[in-house]
Design an enzyme around this catalytic site. Sequence first.
Site, PDB file in Angstrom:
ATOM      1  N   ARG A  78       0.813  -1.211  -0.018  1.00 23.10           N
ATOM      2  CA  ARG A  78      -0.130  -0.084   0.163  1.00 23.10           C
ATOM      3  C   ARG A  78       0.771   1.128   0.079  1.00 23.10           C
ATOM      4  O   ARG A  78       1.804   1.549   0.799  1.00 23.10           O
ATOM      5  CB  ARG A  78      -0.957   0.137   1.139  1.00 23.10           C
ATOM      6  N   HIS A 122      -2.851  11.097   0.857  1.00 22.43           N
ATOM      7  CA  HIS A 122      -2.066  10.805   2.106  1.00 22.43           C
ATOM      8  C   HIS A 122      -1.297  12.140   2.681  1.00 22.43           C
ATOM      9  O   HIS A 122      -0.135  12.145   2.892  1.00 22.43           O
ATOM     10  CB  HIS A 122      -1.195   9.609   1.849  1.00 22.43           C
ATOM     11  N   GLU A 167      -7.204   8.763   6.300  1.00 23.76           N
ATOM     12  CA  GLU A 167      -7.248   9.301   7.805  1.00 23.76           C
ATOM     13  C   GLU A 167      -7.857  10.751   7.719  1.00 23.76           C
ATOM     14  O   GLU A 167      -7.380  11.726   8.001  1.00 23.76           O
ATOM     15  CB  GLU A 167      -6.142   9.383   8.551  1.00 23.76           C
ATOM     16  N   ASN A 292      -7.004   1.845   9.963  1.00 17.45           N
ATOM     17  CA  ASN A 292      -5.629   2.059  10.548  1.00 17.45           C
ATOM     18  C   ASN A 292      -5.894   1.984  12.118  1.00 17.45           C
ATOM     19  O   ASN A 292      -6.761   2.731  12.674  1.00 17.45           O
ATOM     20  CB  ASN A 292      -4.955   3.383  10.283  1.00 17.45           C
ATOM     21  N   TYR A 294      -3.997   1.926  15.854  1.00 18.43           N
ATOM     22  CA  TYR A 294      -2.828   1.925  16.516  1.00 18.43           C
ATOM     23  C   TYR A 294      -2.744   1.782  18.039  1.00 18.43           C
ATOM     24  O   TYR A 294      -2.098   1.325  18.828  1.00 18.43           O
ATOM     25  CB  TYR A 294      -1.930   3.266  16.248  1.00 18.43           C
ATOM     26  N   GLU A 352      -3.055   0.118   8.211  1.00 18.68           N
ATOM     27  CA  GLU A 352      -1.890   0.186   9.008  1.00 18.68           C
ATOM     28  C   GLU A 352      -2.169  -0.399  10.243  1.00 18.68           C
ATOM     29  O   GLU A 352      -3.165  -0.070  11.010  1.00 18.68           O
ATOM     30  CB  GLU A 352      -1.733   1.876   9.066  1.00 18.68           C
TER      31      GLU A 352
HETATM   32  N1  LIG Z   1      -3.534   9.925  19.900  1.00 23.13           N
HETATM   33  N2  LIG Z   1      -3.605   9.206  19.251  1.00 23.13           N
HETATM   34  N3  LIG Z   1      -3.988   8.326  18.679  1.00 23.13           N
HETATM   35  C1  LIG Z   1      -3.813   7.671  17.768  1.00 23.13           C
HETATM   36  C2  LIG Z   1      -4.238   8.711  16.415  1.00 23.13           C
HETATM   37  C3  LIG Z   1      -3.334   8.058  15.343  1.00 23.13           C
HETATM   38  C4  LIG Z   1      -3.501   9.091  14.294  1.00 23.13           C
HETATM   39  N4  LIG Z   1      -2.359   8.862  13.455  1.00 23.13           N
HETATM   40  C5  LIG Z   1      -2.293   7.980  12.454  1.00 23.13           C
HETATM   41  O1  LIG Z   1      -3.018   7.299  12.550  1.00 23.13           O
HETATM   42  C6  LIG Z   1      -1.165   8.022  11.631  1.00 23.13           C
HETATM   43  C7  LIG Z   1      -1.146   7.324  10.419  1.00 23.13           C
HETATM   44  C8  LIG Z   1      -0.673   7.955   9.174  1.00 23.13           C
HETATM   45  O2  LIG Z   1      -1.622   7.376   8.154  1.00 23.13           O
HETATM   46  C9  LIG Z   1       0.738   7.569   8.968  1.00 23.13           C
HETATM   47  O3  LIG Z   1       1.071   8.368   7.734  1.00 23.13           O
HETATM   48  C10 LIG Z   1       1.674   7.840  10.241  1.00 23.13           C
HETATM   49  O4  LIG Z   1       3.042   7.691  10.080  1.00 23.13           O
HETATM   50  C11 LIG Z   1       0.943   6.596  11.237  1.00 23.13           C
HETATM   51  C12 LIG Z   1       1.941   6.661  12.448  1.00 23.13           C
HETATM   52  O5  LIG Z   1       1.729   7.857  13.277  1.00 23.13           O
HETATM   53  C13 LIG Z   1      -0.056   6.792  11.401  1.00 23.13           C
END
Ligand SMILES: N=[N+]=NCCCCNC(=O)[C@@H]1[C@H]2[C@H](O)[C@@H](O)[C@H](O)[C@@H](CO)[C@@H]12
Length: 448
Positions: A78, A122, A167, A292, A294, A352
């Site tokens: 992706r 993105h 996102e 996604n 996390y 993700e």
């Molecule tokens: N507070 N809090 N909670 C968690 C909220 C998560 C929001 N950020 C993401 O999901 C980003 C997504 C992005 O696509 C990628 O480009 C980023 O590199 C990753 C890592 O950061 C993740």
Amino acid sequence: MSKPIHFPPDFIWGSATSAYQIEGSPLADGAGPSIWQRFCAVPGNVRDGDNGDIACDHYNRYKEDVALMARLGLKAYRFSVSWSRILPQGRGAVNQAGLDFYGKLIDELLANGIEPMVTLYHWDLPAALDDRGGWLNPDIADWFTDYARILFQAFDGRVKSWATLNEPWVVTDGGYMHGTLAPGHRNLHEAALASHNLMRAHGSAVKAYREIGRHQIGIVVNIEPKYPASQSQEDLDATRRADAYMNRQYLDPIFLGTYPAELKQMFGDAWPDWPAADFDLIGQQLDFVGINYYTRSVVRNEPSNWPLKVAPVRQPQATYTETGWEVFPQGLTDTLTTFTQRYGSMPVYIMENGSAFYDPPNAENGRVHDPLRVDCLRKNMQALSNALAQGVDVRGYMVWSLLDNLEWSLGFAKRFGIVHVNFETQQRTLKDSAYLYADIVASNGACL
Ligand SMILES: N=[N+]=NCCCCNC(=O)[C@@H]1[C@H]2[C@H](O)[C@@H](O)[C@H](O)[C@@H](CO)[C@@H]12
């Protein structure tokens, strides 16, 4: 007692990246600047003054990186397309060299038996469109659709999986509510408008795809499940507000034809009564949803934190990543089962999932030991398998990320890759987590 781990025989294992975070060469071969090029140039916006000028030099090293994906046995990859490589001014004249780069990447992937999964947006909006209001200008739905059509016509067929946005919550919350991400605005009215225009643009691009595309299209949202800090009514209400703002704000209008009522209550006059026709556009049928995941958030009521009036509650016994996120694999299972309960069963991809823990800047003896990331990966695999066992239609999993990369305003200091990058030499080194992931892919999870 952990349950037996099982994945369907056709489960799609892959990895994920994004253009500005790995490519470098942002202005090469006729490309125009993006809002991230501008944002990084403002002192203080990005840790250590880092930027995407070089990043992982993927623009020049893509063949080496595809070979790494093949070494790991990945079935899919992706990645996102940089809008301003294709349309340097965001609209108008097409930059053929930009199309050529992605055509070569796609062909390299296909030659290695790896399915390209393309994200149209993105976060790297062309700066020229930001000069025209960017996501605040309603015309952006048409600009985005014109850009999407160019890619559909150029690559649909070789690319069988498209996602419109990555996102929209982060784009809105970071870029327009809190100003922590490009374009760095802090305005509640703008946040609401940008969020709605993102969804209009999403719907418009999906509608265009139905006219010319022959494969699959969806959206990618980040979901962070919310858990009440107590069973008090005020904490339960706070949890609903947080869930409405971060999670339901993007999926409800697509699947339920309306925004969560909490948004109007929180935003007040910053949240207009959007035209009904917009929901017809936003609610285009999707072939899949990308999620996604996390972390989770434990939420309490906090009247002083306007406009949501919520606050997170740190969990003293938990492990936290370098980005301050609680390691909570159960949240992955809960996210997937809750999605199915609320919106019905449909194909879902984890687009993700990963974790940032400290890794040294250089490998030692050709190895990078990352035990915390290995442990996280194992636990998330169990959680994913548990969701599948409960009937959630998960079709694939993309680990974030293939490479250590530019972690937006946190710069290169926060490493998410399963492959280590020495940013001085551009040397790639498989971390222990990469060896584990290769085993997971090869055994379809049976090694766990
Ligand atoms: N507070 N809090 N909670 C968690 C909220 C998560 C929001 N950020 C993401 O999901 C980003 C997504 C992005 O696509 C990628 O480009 C980023 O590199 C990753 C890592 O950061 C993740």
